[in-house]
Design a protein around this motif. Sequence first.
Motif, PDB file in Angstrom:
ATOM      1  N   ILE A   8       0.843  -1.204   0.000  1.00 50.05           N
ATOM      2  CA  ILE A   8       0.000   0.000   0.000  1.00 50.05           C
ATOM      3  C   ILE A   8       0.877   1.252   0.000  1.00 50.05           C
ATOM      4  CG2 ILE A   8      -1.790   1.294   1.226  1.00 50.05           C
ATOM      5  CD1 ILE A   8      -2.705  -1.442   2.401  1.00 50.05           C
ATOM      6  N   TRP A   9       1.940   1.222   0.789  1.00 48.15           N
ATOM      7  CA  TRP A   9       2.849   2.366   0.843  1.00 48.15           C
ATOM      8  C   TRP A   9       3.497   2.598  -0.525  1.00 48.15           C
ATOM      9  CZ3 TRP A   9       3.646   6.765   2.805  1.00 48.15           C
ATOM     10  CH2 TRP A   9       4.882   7.408   2.689  1.00 48.15           C
ATOM     11  N   LEU A  45       2.259   1.872  -3.429  1.00 40.39           N
ATOM     12  CA  LEU A  45       1.234   2.461  -4.286  1.00 40.39           C
ATOM     13  C   LEU A  45       1.056   3.943  -3.954  1.00 40.39           C
ATOM     14  CD1 LEU A  45      -1.012   2.331  -6.404  1.00 40.39           C
ATOM     15  CD2 LEU A  45      -2.541   1.466  -4.608  1.00 40.39           C
ATOM     16  N   THR A  46       1.016   4.272  -2.678  1.00 38.99           N
ATOM     17  CA  THR A  46       0.885   5.667  -2.249  1.00 38.99           C
ATOM     18  C   THR A  46       2.033   6.504  -2.807  1.00 38.99           C
ATOM     19  OG1 THR A  46      -0.217   4.946  -0.222  1.00 38.99           O
ATOM     20  CG2 THR A  46       0.680   7.178  -0.227  1.00 38.99           C
ATOM     21  N   MET A  62       1.691   6.968  -6.574  1.00 39.34           N
ATOM     22  CA  MET A  62       0.639   7.937  -6.887  1.00 39.34           C
ATOM     23  C   MET A  62       1.107   9.369  -6.612  1.00 39.34           C
ATOM     24  SD  MET A  62      -2.044   6.397  -8.128  1.00 39.34           S
ATOM     25  CE  MET A  62      -3.101   7.815  -8.076  1.00 39.34           C
ATOM     26  N   TYR A 101      -7.454   5.888 -10.134  1.00 40.67           N
ATOM     27  CA  TYR A 101      -6.597   5.181  -9.166  1.00 40.67           C
ATOM     28  C   TYR A 101      -6.551   5.921  -7.832  1.00 40.67           C
ATOM     29  CZ  TYR A 101      -4.845   2.737 -13.346  1.00 40.67           C
ATOM     30  OH  TYR A 101      -4.726   2.027 -14.500  1.00 40.67           O
ATOM     31  N   LEU A 102      -6.559   7.250  -7.883  1.00 35.00           N
ATOM     32  CA  LEU A 102      -6.533   8.056  -6.661  1.00 35.00           C
ATOM     33  C   LEU A 102      -7.776   7.797  -5.817  1.00 35.00           C
ATOM     34  CD1 LEU A 102      -4.680  10.324  -5.450  1.00 35.00           C
ATOM     35  CD2 LEU A 102      -6.278  11.949  -6.454  1.00 35.00           C
ATOM     36  N   LEU A 111      -7.309   4.371  -4.285  1.00 32.13           N
ATOM     37  CA  LEU A 111      -6.330   4.388  -3.191  1.00 32.13           C
ATOM     38  C   LEU A 111      -6.928   5.003  -1.935  1.00 32.13           C
ATOM     39  CD1 LEU A 111      -3.499   4.136  -1.925  1.00 32.13           C
ATOM     40  CD2 LEU A 111      -2.942   6.341  -3.010  1.00 32.13           C
ATOM     41  N   TYR A 112      -7.574   6.143  -2.065  1.00 29.06           N
ATOM     42  CA  TYR A 112      -8.106   6.803  -0.874  1.00 29.06           C
ATOM     43  C   TYR A 112      -9.364   6.126  -0.337  1.00 29.06           C
ATOM     44  CZ  TYR A 112      -4.323   9.974  -0.613  1.00 29.06           C
ATOM     45  OH  TYR A 112      -3.057  10.474  -0.446  1.00 29.06           O
ATOM     46  N   MET A 134      -9.361   2.856  -0.164  1.00 27.33           N
ATOM     47  CA  MET A 134      -8.676   1.854   0.657  1.00 27.33           C
ATOM     48  C   MET A 134      -8.124   2.492   1.940  1.00 27.33           C
ATOM     49  SD  MET A 134      -5.603  -0.836  -0.224  1.00 27.33           S
ATOM     50  CE  MET A 134      -4.902   0.281  -1.385  1.00 27.33           C
ATOM     51  N   VAL A 135      -7.549   3.671   1.820  1.00 21.91           N
ATOM     52  CA  VAL A 135      -7.042   4.371   3.005  1.00 21.91           C
ATOM     53  C   VAL A 135      -8.197   4.642   3.969  1.00 21.91           C
ATOM     54  CG1 VAL A 135      -5.997   6.511   3.848  1.00 21.91           C
ATOM     55  CG2 VAL A 135      -5.047   5.382   1.829  1.00 21.91           C
TER      56      VAL A 135
END
Length: 188
Positions: A59-60, A62-63, A66, A165-166, A169-170, A172-173
């Motif tokens: 995950i990190w 990917l962060t 991004m 994708y953003l 990702l967020y 998931m966050v």
Amino acid sequence: MRLPLLRPEDLTIEQKSLYDDMRKGIASSFNAFKTERADGALMGPWNPWLHEPAIGKAIWNLTCAMTVNAVLPDHVRQIAILVVGARFDAAYEIYVHIAVAEHERMSPERLATLVSNLKPADLAKDESVAFDLAYALCRGGTLPEPIYRLAIDTFGQHGTSELIYLVGLYSMVSTTLNGFNVPVPERD
């Protein structure tokens, strides 16, 4: 908070490697808000990621990807991220991205509207498209074709992909933050 904050001295070798990488990245990109306790324990989504370092590292990464490969203007990114945070009612995400948006001089009225899960009336065209795309994706289902086409016309294929994708990702966050009941730090 469902997971205890991990102090640096209590980390395994695998956790320590991830901790060092995250702390370095946080210092360079995430400094408008509180991310660690006085003893060095990371707060926010970083603590749950440390508890499961194999998943947390993915995950990190990917962060970081991004962030490093961003082509969208940050004000557009912040609109989308705040839409996601408001949809999931993710307290820490909203706290963080309000701080980032305030740092970039987003008006209090706009922020209040966004975190109320509403569309501000004063959005520029690119911000409006970002809002609509993020809002539609957060509702679930296929992104409507008119919104997708408008995003392509506004941001191009690469920018539209980044925006999609953003939102993912967020989401998931936000799920991480809500699942582990991650609190907002005390304000100074």
